[in-house]
Design a protein around this motif. Sequence first.
Motif, PDB file in Angstrom:
ATOM      1  N   GLU A 151       0.840  -1.204   0.000  1.00 46.22           N
ATOM      2  CA  GLU A 151       0.000   0.000   0.000  1.00 46.22           C
ATOM      3  C   GLU A 151       0.865   1.240   0.000  1.00 46.22           C
ATOM      4  O   GLU A 151       1.913   1.277   0.648  1.00 46.22           O
ATOM      5  CB  GLU A 151      -0.887   0.025   1.261  1.00 46.22           C
ATOM      6  CG  GLU A 151      -2.193  -0.720   1.083  1.00 46.22           C
ATOM      7  CD  GLU A 151      -3.053  -0.721   2.342  1.00 46.22           C
ATOM      8  OE1 GLU A 151      -3.990  -1.528   2.383  1.00 46.22           O
ATOM      9  OE2 GLU A 151      -2.772   0.066   3.280  1.00 46.22           O
ATOM     10  N   ARG A 152       0.392   2.251  -0.701  1.00 46.23           N
ATOM     11  CA  ARG A 152       1.104   3.523  -0.718  1.00 46.23           C
ATOM     12  C   ARG A 152       0.405   4.529   0.179  1.00 46.23           C
ATOM     13  O   ARG A 152      -0.806   4.635   0.188  1.00 46.23           O
ATOM     14  CB  ARG A 152       1.171   4.047  -2.155  1.00 46.23           C
ATOM     15  CG  ARG A 152       1.718   5.478  -2.272  1.00 46.23           C
ATOM     16  CD  ARG A 152       1.788   5.935  -3.720  1.00 46.23           C
ATOM     17  NE  ARG A 152       2.832   5.232  -4.464  1.00 46.23           N
ATOM     18  CZ  ARG A 152       4.138   5.511  -4.358  1.00 46.23           C
ATOM     19  NH1 ARG A 152       4.566   6.441  -3.529  1.00 46.23           N
ATOM     20  NH2 ARG A 152       5.015   4.843  -5.091  1.00 46.23           N
ATOM     21  N   LYS A 153       1.198   5.275   0.999  1.00 48.07           N
ATOM     22  CA  LYS A 153       0.670   6.401   1.778  1.00 48.07           C
ATOM     23  C   LYS A 153       1.598   7.566   1.511  1.00 48.07           C
ATOM     24  O   LYS A 153       2.659   7.649   2.121  1.00 48.07           O
ATOM     25  CB  LYS A 153       0.678   6.093   3.277  1.00 48.07           C
ATOM     26  CG  LYS A 153      -0.376   5.102   3.719  1.00 48.07           C
ATOM     27  CD  LYS A 153      -0.301   4.876   5.231  1.00 48.07           C
ATOM     28  CE  LYS A 153      -1.074   3.622   5.608  1.00 48.07           C
ATOM     29  NZ  LYS A 153      -0.488   2.912   6.740  1.00 48.07           N
ATOM     30  N   GLY A 154       1.238   8.425   0.585  1.00 49.14           N
ATOM     31  CA  GLY A 154       2.142   9.517   0.198  1.00 49.14           C
ATOM     32  C   GLY A 154       3.409   8.941  -0.403  1.00 49.14           C
ATOM     33  O   GLY A 154       3.346   8.111  -1.318  1.00 49.14           O
ATOM     34  N   ASN A 155       4.566   9.307   0.141  1.00 50.27           N
ATOM     35  CA  ASN A 155       5.798   8.732  -0.421  1.00 50.27           C
ATOM     36  C   ASN A 155       6.259   7.507   0.367  1.00 50.27           C
ATOM     37  O   ASN A 155       7.376   7.061   0.228  1.00 50.27           O
ATOM     38  CB  ASN A 155       6.909   9.797  -0.500  1.00 50.27           C
ATOM     39  CG  ASN A 155       7.518  10.076   0.856  1.00 50.27           C
ATOM     40  OD1 ASN A 155       6.837   9.927   1.878  1.00 50.27           O
ATOM     41  ND2 ASN A 155       8.776  10.464   0.871  1.00 50.27           N
ATOM     42  N   GLN A 156       5.374   7.003   1.233  1.00 49.45           N
ATOM     43  CA  GLN A 156       5.704   5.752   1.939  1.00 49.45           C
ATOM     44  C   GLN A 156       5.013   4.578   1.255  1.00 49.45           C
ATOM     45  O   GLN A 156       3.834   4.658   0.919  1.00 49.45           O
ATOM     46  CB  GLN A 156       5.216   5.807   3.386  1.00 49.45           C
ATOM     47  CG  GLN A 156       5.945   6.827   4.239  1.00 49.45           C
ATOM     48  CD  GLN A 156       5.527   6.713   5.699  1.00 49.45           C
ATOM     49  OE1 GLN A 156       4.561   6.028   6.034  1.00 49.45           O
ATOM     50  NE2 GLN A 156       6.272   7.395   6.557  1.00 49.45           N
TER      51      GLN A 156
ATOM     52  N   SER B 154      10.895   3.036 -10.289  1.00 52.47           N
ATOM     53  CA  SER B 154      10.679   3.852 -11.490  1.00 52.47           C
ATOM     54  C   SER B 154      10.942   5.319 -11.167  1.00 52.47           C
ATOM     55  O   SER B 154      10.999   5.692  -9.993  1.00 52.47           O
ATOM     56  CB  SER B 154       9.230   3.665 -11.968  1.00 52.47           C
ATOM     57  OG  SER B 154       8.975   2.281 -12.178  1.00 52.47           O
ATOM     58  N   PRO B 155      11.096   6.154 -12.192  1.00 49.24           N
ATOM     59  CA  PRO B 155      11.342   7.580 -11.933  1.00 49.24           C
ATOM     60  C   PRO B 155      10.206   8.212 -11.140  1.00 49.24           C
ATOM     61  O   PRO B 155       9.071   7.719 -11.152  1.00 49.24           O
ATOM     62  CB  PRO B 155      11.422   8.186 -13.343  1.00 49.24           C
ATOM     63  CG  PRO B 155      11.737   7.050 -14.236  1.00 49.24           C
ATOM     64  CD  PRO B 155      11.101   5.844 -13.628  1.00 49.24           C
TER      65      PRO B 155
ATOM     66  N   LEU C  70      11.305   6.633  -7.265  1.00 51.93           N
ATOM     67  CA  LEU C  70      12.529   7.228  -6.734  1.00 51.93           C
ATOM     68  C   LEU C  70      12.201   8.123  -5.537  1.00 51.93           C
ATOM     69  O   LEU C  70      11.310   8.956  -5.602  1.00 51.93           O
ATOM     70  CB  LEU C  70      13.199   8.067  -7.842  1.00 51.93           C
ATOM     71  CG  LEU C  70      14.604   8.581  -7.512  1.00 51.93           C
ATOM     72  CD1 LEU C  70      15.592   7.444  -7.414  1.00 51.93           C
ATOM     73  CD2 LEU C  70      15.062   9.570  -8.584  1.00 51.93           C
ATOM     74  N   GLY C  71      12.914   7.945  -4.458  1.00 45.50           N
ATOM     75  CA  GLY C  71      12.700   8.759  -3.252  1.00 45.50           C
ATOM     76  C   GLY C  71      11.677   8.168  -2.302  1.00 45.50           C
ATOM     77  O   GLY C  71      11.548   8.633  -1.162  1.00 45.50           O
TER      78      GLY C  71
ATOM     79  N   ALA D 271      14.402   4.253  -1.774  1.00 49.24           N
ATOM     80  CA  ALA D 271      14.761   4.033  -3.185  1.00 49.24           C
ATOM     81  C   ALA D 271      15.631   5.194  -3.653  1.00 49.24           C
ATOM     82  O   ALA D 271      15.141   6.302  -3.846  1.00 49.24           O
ATOM     83  CB  ALA D 271      13.487   3.937  -4.026  1.00 49.24           C
ATOM     84  N   ASP D 272      16.930   4.958  -3.823  1.00 47.98           N
ATOM     85  CA  ASP D 272      17.845   6.062  -4.147  1.00 47.98           C
ATOM     86  C   ASP D 272      18.177   6.136  -5.631  1.00 47.98           C
ATOM     87  O   ASP D 272      18.878   7.038  -6.060  1.00 47.98           O
ATOM     88  CB  ASP D 272      19.129   5.959  -3.322  1.00 47.98           C
ATOM     89  CG  ASP D 272      20.060   4.877  -3.850  1.00 47.98           C
ATOM     90  OD1 ASP D 272      19.555   3.802  -4.265  1.00 47.98           O
ATOM     91  OD2 ASP D 272      21.283   5.095  -3.873  1.00 47.98           O
TER      92      ASP D 272
END
Length: 663
Positions: free
Chosen positions: A531-536, A631-632, A558-559, A603-604
């Motif tokens: 699951e995605r929560k913002g950038n988490q 992915s980008p 990325l990030g 993810a760097d």
Amino acid sequence: MVLILTSACLVSMQSCKPKTAQSAAGGDAAKAYVAPGKYDEFYNIVSGGFNGQVAVYGIPSGRLFRIIPVFSQSPESGYGFSEETKPMLNTSHGFVPWDDQHHIALSQTKGEHDGRWAFANGNNTPRIARIDLTTFRTSEILEIPNSAGNHASPFITENSEYVVAATRFSVPLDDQNGDVPINTYKQNFKGSISFVSVNPTSGEMNIAFQIRTPGVNFDLSRAGKGKSHGWFFFSCYNSEKANTLLEVNASAKDKDFVMAVNWKKAEEYLKAGKAKKQMVKYAHNVYDEKTHSATSTMKTEVIVLDPADCPDMLYVIPCPKSPHGTDVDPTGEYIAASGKLAASIPVFSFTKIQKAIADKAFDGEYDGIPVIKYEAALHGEVVKPGLGPLHTEFDGKGNAYTSMFVSSEIVKWRLSDLQILDRVPTYYSIGHLSIPGGPTAKPHGKYMIAYNKITKDRYLPTGPELTQSAQLYDISGEKMKLILDFPTTGEPHYAEAIPASMLMDKQRKIYKIEENAHPYASKGEGQTKVERKGNQVHVWMTAIRSHLTPDNIEGVKLGDEVYFHVTNLEQDWDVPHGFAMKAANNAEILIMPGETQTLKWVADRVGIFPFYCTDFCSALHQEMSGYLRVSPAGSNVALLFSTGTNKPAVSTNAGSTAETSAK
Ligand code: RUQ
Ligand code: CUA
């Protein structure tokens, strides 16, 4: 000539090589032999010193079984790296992932080992930890306020009512302005003794009260037992209250002190409302075995007893030349205090101390605390025991054994008449010594272990730093016999050994999966998801021989911060799974059966990142792996996860994949 040599040793506090250094252990080595497949007689729980850990060895073999991370991060288990265990190392100063660990205290009931917990001190950023002896894992860490250098800690009372923590460095109190000239030590610096209560059922620690003391340096401590139960004895040095060049200035006086604390009396003053509240800040960190997570709570006050308001609570007994150890014999009658620079070992009598107090046989006061007359408290002195006496342990047969740092030996003497019975060299410069059950009312005896500060020529050299060393002696006969050398990790200080039979049958084998209350647990592969929560991005993952679910994850950008919450679905003993992710800047996590642990990964860069199980768990362990695609940042690759199916269908266009959602 001998005299000159002797004083040279004393002044430099260096080790002197024993004359008998050439004669190593002979035919007694077989006594330390434990045949393949056989168990040791004792678990030996050994402090790690400046590695911040605690190690577990077998006695008599000296075999290393486990290193328990306590005040340290462990790349092996993920302790201090995983999201669940990071709070264990939280303090009022923030995250402090290292400490200097010196002393071990095993829990007691009625003066005997009960095999429940091991307590361990952190010196540098004052803390006490509790290790659960059914899991050999750190369960709790309590920070100690108003302290700096938590050295006289943790020492335990005969029913584990309290473990104590007395400060090595006196400092301005936490709620005062500490921005004072250092040379105002005598006005502004205070000592502190914390009495930490231990919940008899859960083991949970709590600072019951503190006692404010003059600004001395506390070194070591022991609780009274039997007839002296209700008292605590602390060795103190720097009664001069020096703040510079302590080597000289804290050794100016002929005598320092043993401080005797009547803690039953302190409890009465507490009930009578004599304590005052002080606002302070300290962390209390507890690991919960149901949520498999630690929480850190910041506490804000302690209650403090001031000896000025509490007569008859503290006494000091003069003790020659920078006392180090202060040890109470199994009956509770004798208190041996070892002055590092003293030429004899004074042994005090609890009965005489009580009589001296009743008769007011005092020699004035030290900062308002009555000074008991040395002779009035003294049972007698062990004369010419050796050089640099440090610590004493007991065999329960009326004998005491004292470590001699400077003359590198152990001296056996009789409590009743203080006669020296035997002496044996150590290689070299012994610090602590330990007899199984030595600090209890019923020592198990049989063996004695020396923990040495210098190894010199005992092992194959390994560059500038040589291994640390312990030595095992057979003390079942009249003469002590060296039977084994074994290297240790870190710098060993104190240790306690406990019969194997008290621990081996109550070891935890698994965590029941149905009792797992971790908020991100997956109790079956059907519960796994991403699951995605913002950038988490949160990954609910499972591990079972021999795959991870999900093992293909796409749609991470990325990030993104990715949290891998891995639940080990196994319910068999000794089947942990590990989880490692390429480029993780923390460590692996090692997940016990039924447990959930979380690895955070960022993810760097764009690309494919493999992850895998690190613990060789089955014939197909090398197959226990997966891939994560990054992915980008602006990409519209959908979040996607699967195991065993290629979802969605593979596009024939190399480099681009259909962007559908999973499930
Ligand atoms: S001490 S070597 Cu840190 Cu226990 Cu006496
Ligand atoms: Cu699981 Cu290797």
